[in-house]
Design a protein around this motif. Structure first.
Motif, mmCIF file in Angstrom:
data_model
loop_
_atom_site.group_PDB
_atom_site.id
_atom_site.type_symbol
_atom_site.label_atom_id
_atom_site.label_comp_id
_atom_site.label_asym_id
_atom_site.label_seq_id
_atom_site.Cartn_x
_atom_site.Cartn_y
_atom_site.Cartn_z
ATOM 1 N N GLN A 1 30.624 10.385 -53.643
ATOM 2 C CA GLN A 1 29.317 10.568 -53.008
ATOM 3 C C GLN A 1 29.429 11.563 -51.861
ATOM 4 O OE1 GLN A 1 26.495 9.293 -54.186
ATOM 5 N NE2 GLN A 1 25.260 10.250 -52.614
ATOM 6 N N GLY B 1 26.035 19.810 -51.847
ATOM 7 C CA GLY B 1 24.640 20.098 -51.529
ATOM 8 C C GLY B 1 24.496 20.877 -50.240
ATOM 9 N N GLN C 1 29.664 15.034 -53.264
ATOM 10 C CA GLN C 1 28.357 15.467 -53.752
ATOM 11 C C GLN C 1 27.501 15.959 -52.590
ATOM 12 O OE1 GLN C 1 26.442 12.457 -56.204
ATOM 13 N NE2 GLN C 1 28.386 11.976 -57.178
ATOM 14 N N GLN C 2 27.527 15.230 -51.485
ATOM 15 C CA GLN C 2 26.759 15.649 -50.310
ATOM 16 C C GLN C 2 27.293 16.963 -49.752
ATOM 17 O OE1 GLN C 2 26.994 12.222 -47.735
ATOM 18 N NE2 GLN C 2 25.281 11.200 -48.737
ATOM 19 N N CYS D 1 19.674 20.931 -51.431
ATOM 20 C CA CYS D 1 20.321 20.979 -52.740
ATOM 21 C C CYS D 1 21.018 19.657 -53.028
ATOM 22 C CB CYS D 1 21.363 22.094 -52.783
ATOM 23 S SG CYS D 1 20.673 23.727 -52.579
ATOM 24 N N LYS D 2 21.045 19.332 -54.288
ATOM 25 C CA LYS D 2 21.732 18.118 -54.734
ATOM 26 C C LYS D 2 22.330 18.398 -56.099
ATOM 27 C CE LYS D 2 21.060 13.197 -55.487
ATOM 28 N NZ LYS D 2 21.862 12.445 -54.575
#
Length: 133
Positions: A35, A42, A38-39, A62-63
């Motif tokens: 997680q 982004g 992922q952040q 963005c993600k």
């Protein structure tokens, strides 16, 4: 290794002066991203897009999702197979055509690929050369 491609698969939709501009990526194992990673992806991509478009950093979000992510604004059916789906929302974009032009341009694509290679270098999520399809 996946060869770098210069073709961006971008979908732009204007909704209340916001634009969706999405990129399909190869070379990233989405399932291997934590997680936190992922952040970080982004944030990294948001910063590159903001710098390239001249927009304020807080106006670009963005993600990253799995490549087969079925977004309401970009259904997965009919899209080419991808390892990752990078969704971007640009607020106050003013011109969807301008945003699409920037996303299709090799300069932004090169910066995104380079930034992601650096950000994910030791993550175990790289499964080849990162490319935008």
């Amino acid at each position: 290794a996946v060869q770098a491609l210069l073709l961006a698969a971008a979908m732009v939709q204007v909704v209340c002066q916001s634009c969706h501009a999405d990129l399909l990526m190869k070379g990233i194992n989405y399932a291997a991203l934590s997680q936190q990673q992922q952040q970080a992806v982004g944030q990294t991509v948001s910063a590159q897009i903001a710098a390239e478009t001249g927009m304020a950093a807080q106006d670009v979000m963005c993600k990253i999702f799995a490549g087969n992510y079925n977004a309401a604004w970009s259904p997965s059916q009919g899209r080419p197979p991808a390892d990752a789906f990078l969704a971007s929302l640009v607020n106050k974009c003013g011109s969807a055509e301008m945003v699409l032009g920037v996303f299709r341009g090799p300069q932004l694509q090169s910066k995104i690929v380079s930034a992601l290679q650096s950000a994910l270098a030791n993550s175990g999520a790289l499964i080849g050369t990162i490319s935008i399809i």
